[in-house]
Design an enzyme around this catalytic site. Structure first.
Site, PDB file in Angstrom:
ATOM      1  N   GLU A  17     -12.196  45.146  21.771  1.00 24.15           N
ATOM      2  CA  GLU A  17     -11.028  44.448  21.199  1.00 24.15           C
ATOM      3  C   GLU A  17      -9.971  45.421  20.667  1.00 24.15           C
ATOM      4  O   GLU A  17     -10.309  46.445  20.076  1.00 24.15           O
ATOM      5  CB  GLU A  17     -11.497  43.564  20.041  1.00 24.15           C
ATOM      6  CG  GLU A  17     -10.344  42.831  19.352  1.00 24.15           C
ATOM      7  CD  GLU A  17     -10.838  41.695  18.493  1.00 24.15           C
ATOM      8  OE1 GLU A  17     -11.514  40.804  19.032  1.00 24.15           O
ATOM      9  OE2 GLU A  17     -10.556  41.708  17.295  1.00 24.15           O
ATOM     10  N   ALA A  51      -1.622  35.988  12.806  1.00 24.12           N
ATOM     11  CA  ALA A  51      -1.762  34.577  12.402  1.00 24.12           C
ATOM     12  C   ALA A  51      -0.407  33.895  12.280  1.00 24.12           C
ATOM     13  O   ALA A  51      -0.243  32.731  12.619  1.00 24.12           O
ATOM     14  CB  ALA A  51      -2.528  34.478  11.096  1.00 24.12           C
ATOM     15  N   GLY A 108      -6.712  30.854  12.553  1.00 25.55           N
ATOM     16  CA  GLY A 108      -5.995  31.928  11.858  1.00 25.55           C
ATOM     17  C   GLY A 108      -6.246  31.814  10.369  1.00 25.55           C
ATOM     18  O   GLY A 108      -6.611  30.736   9.868  1.00 25.55           O
ATOM     19  N   ALA A 123      -9.043  24.884  14.179  1.00 26.11           N
ATOM     20  CA  ALA A 123      -9.053  25.401  15.560  1.00 26.11           C
ATOM     21  C   ALA A 123      -9.335  24.284  16.569  1.00 26.11           C
ATOM     22  O   ALA A 123      -8.800  24.295  17.680  1.00 26.11           O
ATOM     23  CB  ALA A 123     -10.090  26.521  15.682  1.00 26.11           C
ATOM     24  N   TYR A 143     -19.287  32.228  12.816  1.00 22.32           N
ATOM     25  CA  TYR A 143     -19.543  33.040  11.630  1.00 22.32           C
ATOM     26  C   TYR A 143     -21.031  33.000  11.283  1.00 22.32           C
ATOM     27  O   TYR A 143     -21.495  32.037  10.652  1.00 22.32           O
ATOM     28  CB  TYR A 143     -18.680  32.520  10.463  1.00 22.32           C
ATOM     29  CG  TYR A 143     -17.223  32.521  10.845  1.00 22.32           C
ATOM     30  CD1 TYR A 143     -16.417  33.614  10.594  1.00 22.32           C
ATOM     31  CD2 TYR A 143     -16.665  31.451  11.563  1.00 22.32           C
ATOM     32  CE1 TYR A 143     -15.097  33.646  11.022  1.00 22.32           C
ATOM     33  CE2 TYR A 143     -15.347  31.474  11.995  1.00 22.32           C
ATOM     34  CZ  TYR A 143     -14.572  32.578  11.716  1.00 22.32           C
ATOM     35  OH  TYR A 143     -13.267  32.616  12.151  1.00 22.32           O
TER      36      TYR A 143
HETATM   37  P1  FAD Z   1     -11.830  26.911  12.254  1.00 16.71           P
HETATM   38  O1  FAD Z   1     -12.824  26.764  13.331  1.00 16.71           O
HETATM   39  O2  FAD Z   1     -10.757  25.884  12.151  1.00 16.71           O
HETATM   40  O3  FAD Z   1     -12.635  26.969  10.869  1.00 16.71           O
HETATM   41  C1  FAD Z   1     -11.971  27.312   9.653  1.00 16.71           C
HETATM   42  C2  FAD Z   1     -12.649  26.632   8.471  1.00 16.71           C
HETATM   43  O4  FAD Z   1     -12.433  25.223   8.543  1.00 16.71           O
HETATM   44  C3  FAD Z   1     -14.171  26.821   8.430  1.00 16.71           C
HETATM   45  O5  FAD Z   1     -14.552  26.950   7.085  1.00 16.71           O
HETATM   46  C4  FAD Z   1     -14.713  25.541   9.031  1.00 16.71           C
HETATM   47  O6  FAD Z   1     -16.018  25.221   8.558  1.00 16.71           O
HETATM   48  C5  FAD Z   1     -13.670  24.532   8.553  1.00 16.71           C
HETATM   49  N1  FAD Z   1     -13.514  23.378   9.442  1.00 16.71           N
HETATM   50  C6  FAD Z   1     -13.447  23.415  10.795  1.00 16.71           C
HETATM   51  N2  FAD Z   1     -13.265  22.170  11.274  1.00 16.71           N
HETATM   52  C7  FAD Z   1     -13.204  21.350  10.202  1.00 16.71           C
HETATM   53  C8  FAD Z   1     -13.017  19.952  10.033  1.00 16.71           C
HETATM   54  N3  FAD Z   1     -12.876  19.141  11.098  1.00 16.71           N
HETATM   55  N4  FAD Z   1     -12.987  19.435   8.757  1.00 16.71           N
HETATM   56  C9  FAD Z   1     -13.127  20.245   7.684  1.00 16.71           C
HETATM   57  N5  FAD Z   1     -13.315  21.579   7.788  1.00 16.71           N
HETATM   58  C10 FAD Z   1     -13.338  22.125   9.020  1.00 16.71           C
HETATM   59  N6  FAD Z   1      -7.313  35.838  13.058  1.00 16.71           N
HETATM   60  C11 FAD Z   1      -6.062  36.071  13.495  1.00 16.71           C
HETATM   61  O7  FAD Z   1      -5.109  35.819  12.771  1.00 16.71           O
HETATM   62  N7  FAD Z   1      -5.826  36.588  14.742  1.00 16.71           N
HETATM   63  C12 FAD Z   1      -6.831  36.873  15.606  1.00 16.71           C
HETATM   64  O8  FAD Z   1      -6.585  37.325  16.715  1.00 16.71           O
HETATM   65  C13 FAD Z   1      -8.182  36.648  15.165  1.00 16.71           C
HETATM   66  N8  FAD Z   1      -9.225  36.915  15.981  1.00 16.71           N
HETATM   67  C14 FAD Z   1     -10.506  36.609  15.564  1.00 16.71           C
HETATM   68  C15 FAD Z   1     -11.584  36.850  16.441  1.00 16.71           C
HETATM   69  C16 FAD Z   1     -12.887  36.563  16.045  1.00 16.71           C
HETATM   70  C17 FAD Z   1     -14.026  36.801  17.000  1.00 16.71           C
HETATM   71  C18 FAD Z   1     -13.139  36.044  14.740  1.00 16.71           C
HETATM   72  C19 FAD Z   1     -14.541  35.746  14.280  1.00 16.71           C
HETATM   73  C20 FAD Z   1     -12.073  35.813  13.865  1.00 16.71           C
HETATM   74  C21 FAD Z   1     -10.751  36.084  14.265  1.00 16.71           C
HETATM   75  N9  FAD Z   1      -9.666  35.851  13.424  1.00 16.71           N
HETATM   76  C22 FAD Z   1      -8.382  36.107  13.856  1.00 16.71           C
HETATM   77  C23 FAD Z   1      -9.866  35.336  12.057  1.00 16.71           C
HETATM   78  C24 FAD Z   1      -9.819  33.789  12.017  1.00 16.71           C
HETATM   79  O9  FAD Z   1      -8.535  33.350  12.349  1.00 16.71           O
HETATM   80  C25 FAD Z   1     -10.189  33.347  10.593  1.00 16.71           C
HETATM   81  O10 FAD Z   1     -11.542  33.628  10.333  1.00 16.71           O
HETATM   82  C26 FAD Z   1      -9.828  31.930  10.210  1.00 16.71           C
HETATM   83  O11 FAD Z   1      -9.955  31.813   8.795  1.00 16.71           O
HETATM   84  C27 FAD Z   1     -10.697  30.853  10.842  1.00 16.71           C
HETATM   85  O12 FAD Z   1     -10.395  30.664  12.156  1.00 16.71           O
HETATM   86  P2  FAD Z   1     -11.313  29.694  13.077  1.00 16.71           P
HETATM   87  O13 FAD Z   1     -10.668  29.597  14.391  1.00 16.71           O
HETATM   88  O14 FAD Z   1     -12.730  30.101  13.009  1.00 16.71           O
HETATM   89  O15 FAD Z   1     -11.102  28.309  12.265  1.00 16.71           O
END
Ligand code: FAD
Length: 285
Positions: A17, A51, A108, A123, A143
């Protein structure tokens, strides 16, 4: 090439990455580092996305350049926390036009000023939107220690299952420094009937500052064994770099020896660190 097809092939995969620059002045330097890393011949390269979306053009440009100049397939990240549907539609068009067929769909990190997208809360909303707009190969984040905002791991896993069922092809994990955490997560994910490939994310730590920042942002547990290494070698940059590369390489060897087939390394744009890891695995991969 679609990452879902790559992950179906026999044998292990190791992907790398990079992140885009924050300003155009840094573009050439970052693109050169990214291409030097791609020339190490990983299975694919991922390119992160700011983000706030401010550097989104750089994500596209670097991902496209890597594919064009090195032939290594790329995975472009896309976040939605500060975007609306129109912006996402533009990004998908841009990715398509640049031959990018793999997207890591993310929410993000929440902006400090409290602003939120009114179109996407999580997401999963982005995943559904992308699925409705075209045939991309889609990955998502997971996670092993639970997402930092979610108080209960079981709840986080519920949300992950919903996200996967919305149409993900694979998952990549947050970094972890103790493989037992990953094995335990994998068991719980499979028990929850999450059956898509889960790529183990490994971050080589090359300075105490990097460790402090990464652990604070992600809430990742730092095992005593690794803490001792950082305490002892942290004041010597060369020794710390070597120790960090070896620690990450040993983690990867243990994962492979326990049947884990897909590894992703967060290179922090450092070709020498990525090369050190590839060298340590040259006969193994
Ligand atoms: P989600 O899947 O939406 O989860 C976020 C939180 O919301 C979690 O606590 C989850 O339990 C909760 N949640 C999910 N769905 C629901 C629902 N329906 N109701 C209530 N709660 C819910 N960040 C960047 O800015 N740019 C990047 O390029 C980037 N790359 C990454 C690559 C990897 C492999 C990883 C692990 C992380 C990356 N991140 C990046 C960080 C990421 O954006 C953050 O960790 C962010 O806080 C969560 O993103 P997510 O897509 O996992 O969110």
């Amino acid at each position: 090439m679609r990452i879902s097809d790559l992950l179906r092939q026999p044998g292990p995969t190791l992907s790398l990455e990079v992140f885009p620059p924050k300003t155009s002045e840094k573009y050439e330097e970052t693109a050169a580092a990214a291409k030097a890393i791609a020339r190490l011949n990983p299975a694919f390269m991922s390119v992160t996305y700011g983000a706030g979306g401010g550097t989104s053009a750089f994500t596209t440009q670097i991902a496209a350049e890597i594919q064009r100049e090195t032939g290594v397939p790329t995975l472009a990240h896309l976040t939605c926390v500060s975007s609306d549907r129109a912006h996402v539609a533009r990004m998908l068009k841009l990715y398509r036009e640049n031959g990018i067929e793999n997207i890591l769909a993310l929410r993000g990190d929440l902006p400090a000023d409290g602003s939120r997208s009114t179109d996407y809360a999580h997401a999963i909303d982005l995943i559904r939107d992308i699925r409705a707009q075209g045939d991309f190969c889609l990955g998502g984040a997971c996670y092993p220690e639970g997402h930092i905002e979610c108080p209960h791991k079981s709840e986080d896993l519920e949300h992950l299952k919903e996200k996967v069922d919305a149409g993900l092809d694979f998952l990549t994990t947050q970094m972890f420094f103790s493989n037992d955490i990953f094995y335990n997560f994998l068991y719980r994910a499979r028990e929850k009937d999450i059956q898509i490939p889960i790529i183990a994310g490994i971050m080589p730590i090359t300075s105490p500052r990097q460790l402090a920042r990464s652990a604070a942002m992600s809430g990742t547990e730092v095992p005593q064994r690794f803490r001792a290494i950082v305490d002892f070698f942290g004041d010597s940059p060369a020794a710390m770099k070597q120790a960090g590369i070896i620690y990450a390489t040993e983690q990867i060897i243990d994962l492979l020896a326990n049947g884990i087939r897909h590894i992703h390394v967060y290179t922090m744009n450092k070709p020498d660190v990525a090369a050190g890891i590839m060298q340590g695995l040259s006969a193994i991969l």
